[in-house]
Design an enzyme around this catalytic site. Structure first.
Site, PDB file in Angstrom:
ATOM      1  N   ILE A  67       0.835  -1.208   0.000  1.00 36.65           N
ATOM      2  CA  ILE A  67       0.000   0.000   0.000  1.00 36.65           C
ATOM      3  C   ILE A  67       0.868   1.256   0.000  1.00 36.65           C
ATOM      4  O   ILE A  67       0.641   2.188  -0.774  1.00 36.65           O
ATOM      5  CB  ILE A  67      -0.973  -0.006   1.198  1.00 36.65           C
ATOM      6  N   ILE A 118      -4.867   5.423   6.758  1.00 34.19           N
ATOM      7  CA  ILE A 118      -5.660   4.369   6.110  1.00 34.19           C
ATOM      8  C   ILE A 118      -5.230   3.001   6.636  1.00 34.19           C
ATOM      9  O   ILE A 118      -5.664   1.980   6.089  1.00 34.19           O
ATOM     10  CB  ILE A 118      -5.506   4.426   4.578  1.00 34.19           C
ATOM     11  N   ARG A 165      -4.556   1.578  10.583  1.00 32.77           N
ATOM     12  CA  ARG A 165      -5.445   1.223  11.689  1.00 32.77           C
ATOM     13  C   ARG A 165      -5.476   2.402  12.648  1.00 32.77           C
ATOM     14  O   ARG A 165      -4.467   3.095  12.808  1.00 32.77           O
ATOM     15  CB  ARG A 165      -4.927   0.007  12.457  1.00 32.77           C
ATOM     16  N   GLU A 200     -13.624   1.683  16.175  1.00 35.02           N
ATOM     17  CA  GLU A 200     -14.637   1.649  15.114  1.00 35.02           C
ATOM     18  C   GLU A 200     -15.826   0.785  15.525  1.00 35.02           C
ATOM     19  O   GLU A 200     -15.629  -0.223  16.193  1.00 35.02           O
ATOM     20  CB  GLU A 200     -14.003   1.077  13.833  1.00 35.02           C
ATOM     21  N   HIS A 240     -13.977   3.510   7.149  1.00 33.63           N
ATOM     22  CA  HIS A 240     -13.129   2.335   6.876  1.00 33.63           C
ATOM     23  C   HIS A 240     -13.552   1.647   5.567  1.00 33.63           C
ATOM     24  O   HIS A 240     -13.880   0.462   5.552  1.00 33.63           O
ATOM     25  CB  HIS A 240     -13.188   1.328   8.047  1.00 33.63           C
TER      26      HIS A 240
END
Lengths: 321, 321
Positions: free
Chosen positions: B158, B232, B234, B263, B281
């Site tokens: 990523i 992006i 955690r 979350e 998310h």
């Protein structure tokens, strides 16, 4: 005689600070010049500073008998009657490329925000719907960039920067422009063919009489129900009524718009839609691009008052109005 | 014996359709498994399908005596106690790289939306403030991408995709990770040094005990008053209370967040801020990445039931838990 510059469009005062140090500015604050200043004041004006989209025709030019140059702040000069200027021996300058990165970036911002539905997503978090595990049909997963085909309409400096950014997102990139360029993207000979192929139509073409309403109901239908329109060029390129209809009835999936037919007015039917992202013509509106555009304006004005040709003229050799 | 798979986290039913064709699914809908199914039913479970961030420790694993594999939907597996799984000879699988482009794209979306203030801009158009020429201090021009320095924290798949995208925006790109890679970006040996340098801190590091609250008040202060945080990865990587304080008192300029500490709960102090863009998310949440992640899940489950090693194991040879 002082170097008199008439500020023809409405610009923030802070933006004019650098120019005010070098020239005597007559600021109309966007009002008709002859209503703000007496004719004898206008008679001394040798340069007009304007926004490229603001209409400026021959009759208006005739109010300034000593006018040597119309200098546009930004890349566009579609509001200026180039034939009328040429007939009066008035040079027309602009800021080529100075805001290209900034405009390409707002195009990418609008595309990503629209396709990933970031306004809806943000509201889903802020409203507490996410915390409450409420379902939302608007939050269903959408196609990602690697499966999107981006069709760029217009391959000037802004179009090239948009294409290069999209390629980095692993999207397929194609383009339509009057002529084919030596670029690593698929070329389409017509806008219709590109609209059939692409899932995002990026409008980056220079506004002119020829491009007026070129993106019409037929083109929108070809882009299709999964497709998006992004416009960072001028509102005039799109038939805005057809766009609103296509967004409302699902002919296309969504849009990201920085420009409109009658700025700053945006139709209520457009501002009511959840599948659009709307920005107030801020494409060129970054600190970097303002500095670069101001540098072009200063260079153009300085050259005029020094009796030299404009370094950033909209009609370089070989081009005609 | 049927191939029983327990659905341990809450997933949309539609997402489970492909798996239901191949396996017998016991869906907890996110509730504790032993409250939903009797012990004798759980005794037959050979695989657990979970979201990587959902806590799953040894005591829970012991409810499934025949458990052969924990399969995470997505790249992350930070909720799974890898040591407890290894002690019980339970394999742990995930979907490496399957959602990398989709997550990198939400990182770019959040960065562009936050730095170009697209939520404020959209509201400025929709409210009629633009049409009425009302001034807004939030609409002042900001730095553009070519004058930004993007610091990427974490250089996995990523992180690399984020860096490649940022480079296409003509930004300077640097990175910090445990080890230096053969990449055309400036390497920083510490997060502190990168935070001092960058104007956008992109958090793309894998969550673990070591990365817990690594982005703290000190790092935020180093990113500075013109700086932005994008997360992006955690929520655990950032000290969320320190982030809210820094966003509120102007220690940093803004943030784009897809992940949060607890979350789906997001602090009211965060949802009240105008200088943040918040998404629920949805980083990996595109059609393409769901298909790719489902392919990884199917390959892992099929291998397990065929008595073969998982093709997408979180602990390939050489790595230890």
């Amino acid at each position: 005689m002082a170097d008199k510059v008439l500020i023809y469009s409405r610009f923030p005062k802070t933006m004019m600070t650098r120019f005010a140090e070098a020239f005597e500015l007559l600021d109309t604050a966007g009002k008709p010049a002859h209503e703000v200043f007496p004719a004898e004041e206008l008679a001394g004006v040798r340069a007009v500073l304007t926004a490229g989209g603001t209409p400026l025709g021959g009759a208006e030019m005739d109010r300034f008998p000593k006018l040597g140059a119309i200098v546009c702040y930004g890349t566009g000069y579609d509001g200026v009657d180039l034939k009328a200027a040429a007939a009066r021996n008035i040079a027309v300058g602009h800021s080529p490329g100075a805001n290209a990165a900034s405009v390409a970036d707002i195009a990418m911002t609008l595309m990503l925000a629209a396709t990933r539905r970031i306004l809806v997503a943000d509201q889903y978090v802020r409203s507490g719907d996410w915390a409450a595990s409420r379902q939302s049909p608007m939050m269903r997963p959408q196609a990602g960039m690697p499966s999107r085909r981006i069709g760029v309409y217009g391959m000037g400096e802004i179009g090239r920067k948009i294409a290069a950014r999209c390629a980095a997102f692993e999207s397929e990139v194609g383009y339509f422009s009057r002529s084919r360029h030596d670029l690593p993207y698929q070329y389409f000979p017509t806008l219709e063919a590109m609209a059939d192929w692409c899932s995002v139509l990026m409008v980056a073409v220079r506004a002119s009489a020829e491009t007026n309403h070129v993106v019409n109901a037929d083109i929108l239908k070809r882009v299709g129900a999964d497709g998006f329109i992004v416009n960072i060029s001028r509102g005039s390129v799109i038939d805005e009524a057809a766009l609103v209809a296509a967004l409302t009835d699902g002919t296309i999936a969504g849009a990201g718009l920085d420009v409109y037919a009658r700025e700053p007015h945006v139709p209520d039917a457009l501002t009511a839609l959840p599948n659009v992202v709307l920005s107030p013509h801020i494409g060129g509106h970054t600190l970097d691009s303002h500095v670069a555009m101001q540098n072009c304006v200063l260079a153009n004005l300085t050259a005029l008052f020094d009796g030299k040709p404009l370094p950033h003229d909209v009609r370089p050799e070989g081009k005609t109005a």
